[in-house]
Scaffold this motif. Structure first.
Motif, PDB file in Angstrom:
ATOM      1  N   TYR A 101      -1.468  10.660  -4.680  1.00 12.15           N
ATOM      2  CA  TYR A 101      -1.263   9.456  -3.879  1.00 12.15           C
ATOM      3  C   TYR A 101      -0.951   9.817  -2.428  1.00 12.15           C
ATOM      4  O   TYR A 101      -0.428  10.895  -2.149  1.00 12.15           O
ATOM      5  CB  TYR A 101      -0.089   8.630  -4.431  1.00 12.15           C
ATOM      6  CG  TYR A 101      -0.343   8.031  -5.788  1.00 12.15           C
ATOM      7  CD1 TYR A 101      -0.948   6.786  -5.916  1.00 12.15           C
ATOM      8  CD2 TYR A 101       0.028   8.707  -6.944  1.00 12.15           C
ATOM      9  CE1 TYR A 101      -1.178   6.226  -7.165  1.00 12.15           C
ATOM     10  CE2 TYR A 101      -0.205   8.165  -8.202  1.00 12.15           C
ATOM     11  CZ  TYR A 101      -0.810   6.920  -8.307  1.00 12.15           C
ATOM     12  OH  TYR A 101      -1.044   6.375  -9.542  1.00 12.15           O
ATOM     13  N   ARG A 149       1.357   1.468   0.264  1.00  7.54           N
ATOM     14  CA  ARG A 149       0.452   0.324   0.075  1.00  7.54           C
ATOM     15  C   ARG A 149      -0.058  -0.234   1.399  1.00  7.54           C
ATOM     16  O   ARG A 149      -0.992  -1.031   1.415  1.00  7.54           O
ATOM     17  CB  ARG A 149       1.153  -0.765  -0.736  1.00  7.54           C
ATOM     18  CG  ARG A 149       1.343  -0.401  -2.218  1.00  7.54           C
ATOM     19  CD  ARG A 149       2.385  -1.320  -2.858  1.00  7.54           C
ATOM     20  NE  ARG A 149       2.426  -1.228  -4.309  1.00  7.54           N
ATOM     21  CZ  ARG A 149       3.084  -0.314  -5.013  1.00  7.54           C
ATOM     22  NH1 ARG A 149       3.732   0.662  -4.388  1.00  7.54           N
ATOM     23  NH2 ARG A 149       3.093  -0.347  -6.332  1.00  7.54           N
ATOM     24  N   LEU A 199      -5.568  -5.223   0.531  1.00  9.20           N
ATOM     25  CA  LEU A 199      -4.302  -5.956   0.483  1.00  9.20           C
ATOM     26  C   LEU A 199      -3.964  -6.538   1.851  1.00  9.20           C
ATOM     27  O   LEU A 199      -3.582  -7.711   1.963  1.00  9.20           O
ATOM     28  CB  LEU A 199      -3.178  -5.032   0.005  1.00  9.20           C
ATOM     29  CG  LEU A 199      -1.756  -5.589   0.055  1.00  9.20           C
ATOM     30  CD1 LEU A 199      -1.611  -6.802  -0.860  1.00  9.20           C
ATOM     31  CD2 LEU A 199      -0.748  -4.501  -0.334  1.00  9.20           C
ATOM     32  N   THR A 234      -6.550   7.502  -1.547  1.00  6.63           N
ATOM     33  CA  THR A 234      -6.768   6.127  -1.099  1.00  6.63           C
ATOM     34  C   THR A 234      -7.245   5.257  -2.258  1.00  6.63           C
ATOM     35  O   THR A 234      -6.832   4.091  -2.391  1.00  6.63           O
ATOM     36  CB  THR A 234      -7.794   6.089   0.052  1.00  6.63           C
ATOM     37  OG1 THR A 234      -7.329   6.926   1.115  1.00  6.63           O
ATOM     38  CG2 THR A 234      -7.975   4.675   0.572  1.00  6.63           C
ATOM     39  N   VAL A 275      -4.181   4.465  -4.513  1.00  9.29           N
ATOM     40  CA  VAL A 275      -3.189   3.530  -3.980  1.00  9.29           C
ATOM     41  C   VAL A 275      -3.677   2.090  -4.141  1.00  9.29           C
ATOM     42  O   VAL A 275      -2.879   1.162  -4.259  1.00  9.29           O
ATOM     43  CB  VAL A 275      -2.857   3.850  -2.495  1.00  9.29           C
ATOM     44  CG1 VAL A 275      -3.846   3.236  -1.527  1.00  9.29           C
ATOM     45  CG2 VAL A 275      -1.436   3.407  -2.157  1.00  9.29           C
ATOM     46  N   ARG A 276      -4.991   1.912  -4.199  1.00  9.35           N
ATOM     47  CA  ARG A 276      -5.552   0.565  -4.409  1.00  9.35           C
ATOM     48  C   ARG A 276      -5.301   0.050  -5.818  1.00  9.35           C
ATOM     49  O   ARG A 276      -5.364  -1.150  -6.072  1.00  9.35           O
ATOM     50  CB  ARG A 276      -7.058   0.574  -4.137  1.00  9.35           C
ATOM     51  CG  ARG A 276      -7.449   0.797  -2.700  1.00  9.35           C
ATOM     52  CD  ARG A 276      -8.940   0.546  -2.499  1.00  9.35           C
ATOM     53  NE  ARG A 276      -9.430   1.152  -1.269  1.00  9.35           N
ATOM     54  CZ  ARG A 276     -10.376   2.077  -1.212  1.00  9.35           C
ATOM     55  NH1 ARG A 276     -10.943   2.516  -2.327  1.00  9.35           N
ATOM     56  NH2 ARG A 276     -10.759   2.567  -0.052  1.00  9.35           N
ATOM     57  N   SER A 277      -5.048   0.990  -6.747  1.00 11.40           N
ATOM     58  CA  SER A 277      -4.853   0.596  -8.149  1.00 11.40           C
ATOM     59  C   SER A 277      -3.408   0.194  -8.453  1.00 11.40           C
ATOM     60  O   SER A 277      -3.105  -0.271  -9.542  1.00 11.40           O
ATOM     61  CB  SER A 277      -5.254   1.755  -9.077  1.00 11.40           C
ATOM     62  OG  SER A 277      -4.350   2.834  -8.941  1.00 11.40           O
ATOM     63  N   ASN A 291      -3.726   0.191   1.797  1.00  9.74           N
ATOM     64  CA  ASN A 291      -4.662  -0.604   0.997  1.00  9.74           C
ATOM     65  C   ASN A 291      -5.243  -1.698   1.891  1.00  9.74           C
ATOM     66  O   ASN A 291      -4.647  -2.757   2.075  1.00  9.74           O
ATOM     67  CB  ASN A 291      -3.928  -1.211  -0.206  1.00  9.74           C
ATOM     68  CG  ASN A 291      -4.854  -1.970  -1.134  1.00  9.74           C
ATOM     69  OD1 ASN A 291      -5.977  -2.328  -0.768  1.00  9.74           O
ATOM     70  ND2 ASN A 291      -4.389  -2.232  -2.341  1.00  9.74           N
ATOM     71  N   GLU A 292      -6.411  -1.433   2.470  1.00  9.16           N
ATOM     72  CA  GLU A 292      -7.014  -2.366   3.427  1.00  9.16           C
ATOM     73  C   GLU A 292      -7.313  -3.726   2.806  1.00  9.16           C
ATOM     74  O   GLU A 292      -7.194  -4.759   3.472  1.00  9.16           O
ATOM     75  CB  GLU A 292      -8.297  -1.768   4.010  1.00  9.16           C
ATOM     76  CG  GLU A 292      -8.045  -0.631   4.985  1.00  9.16           C
ATOM     77  CD  GLU A 292      -9.324  -0.160   5.663  1.00  9.16           C
ATOM     78  OE1 GLU A 292     -10.378  -0.772   5.434  1.00  9.16           O
ATOM     79  OE2 GLU A 292      -9.247   0.821   6.421  1.00  9.16           O
ATOM     80  N   ASN A 337       0.648  -4.847  -6.716  1.00  8.80           N
ATOM     81  CA  ASN A 337       1.091  -5.352  -5.419  1.00  8.80           C
ATOM     82  C   ASN A 337       1.918  -6.629  -5.529  1.00  8.80           C
ATOM     83  O   ASN A 337       1.971  -7.436  -4.594  1.00  8.80           O
ATOM     84  CB  ASN A 337      -0.117  -5.599  -4.505  1.00  8.80           C
ATOM     85  CG  ASN A 337      -0.848  -4.317  -4.181  1.00  8.80           C
ATOM     86  OD1 ASN A 337      -0.234  -3.297  -3.910  1.00  8.80           O
ATOM     87  ND2 ASN A 337      -2.172  -4.356  -4.235  1.00  8.80           N
TER      88      ASN A 337
END
Length: 267
Positions: free
Chosen positions: A90, A185, A191, A152, A155-157, A188-189, A160
């Motif tokens: 991560y 986080r 997000l 990257t 971190v999207r997984s 995370n674009e 949130n």
């Protein structure tokens, strides 16, 4: 009975006594060092800081310290590989002033993020994680792009889920999952874009310390004051502080903004 550095040293000697460890005490610096006998890898503990935590939290402070020390020493003595551990890699956000090399001289893998922050990469080991150094990449033949792409993606997984609070007609959203990657986080674009689309006013983002990510939907001038005070408070209290400056998110860019908080909001 008042706790002193000498008394704390004795407590730590008893709690950390292992045949494979060696310890030393530096009276001038008031520090206690514990290390592996065979490799001399170890850590130095500043005793007055531990005494201060003990005076505030009692035996719990010692319990937590011993747990962290043993975990850190275990990690230091292990060889870690990246291949096969891709799901455990991560990104972590740190202040731009954070060291780029370890105390043993190993260069950490990192890349620029904003003027205030830098991205590092961590191998998650369960109770803790290890920052990835250049030697680990070279050993596996990995490139910087590959580690960044994997981190990257991971971190999207992450979950949130956030908590919402409204102050002076401004909406604040807090992600604090305590998984070590709350601030991460911000990378995370998807997000950030989702929060931007759903904001009524200007979207600000803050990572005052590692264990929180704050989104602020600023709808009036008071919102900036609230955000400034909030960010400074979190920054001061964080275990791993990052930056007290929030960012304005516009056109997929994060721009640090200095807010002079003048008005303290009423409850």
């Amino acid at each position: 009975m008042k706790m002193t550095s000498i008394k704390m040293k004795k407590i730590l000697e008893e709690r950390l006594a292992r045949p494979e460890f060696k310890t030393s005490y530096n009276r001038d610096k008031d520090t206690y060092r514990i290390a592996w006998k065979d490799s001399n890898r170890g850590m130095t503990i500043t005793l007055p800081n531990v005494v201060a935590k003990y005076n505030e939290h009692g035996d719990q402070a010692v319990d937590e310290l011993v747990e962290h020390v043993l975990e850190a020493l275990r990690i230091m003595n292990e060889e870690h590989q990246l291949t096969g551990m891709e799901k455990n890699i991560y990104p972590v956000i740190r202040a731009a002033s954070f060291a780029t090399t370890t105390k043993s001289g190993k260069k950490l893998v990192c890349k620029d993020h904003t003027a205030e922050t830098r991205i590092y990469y961590a191998l998650d080991l369960g109770k803790s994680y290890r920052l990835i150094d250049e030697g680990m990449l070279e050993k596996e033949g990995w490139s910087h792009d590959r580690i960044d792409e994997i981190a990257t993606f991971n971190v999207r997984s992450l979950d949130n889920e956030y908590k919402k609070d409204t102050v002076a007609d401004n909406d604040f959203y807090f992600i604090a999952k305590q998984d070590g990657y709350d601030a991460s986080r911000i990378l995370n674009e998807a997000l950030l874009e989702e929060m931007k689309v759903n904001s009524k006013g200007e979207l600000a983002v803050a990572v005052p310390h590692q264990d929180v990510l704050i989104f602020a939907d600023i709808q009036n001038k008071m919102g900036y004051d609230v955000l400034a005070q909030m960010t400074m408070k979190f920054f001061a209290e964080g275990r791993i502080p990052i930056t007290s400056l929030p960012f304005i998110y516009e056109n997929k860019e994060l721009e640090p903004v200095f807010i002079l908080a003048k008005n303290r909001p009423t409850e």
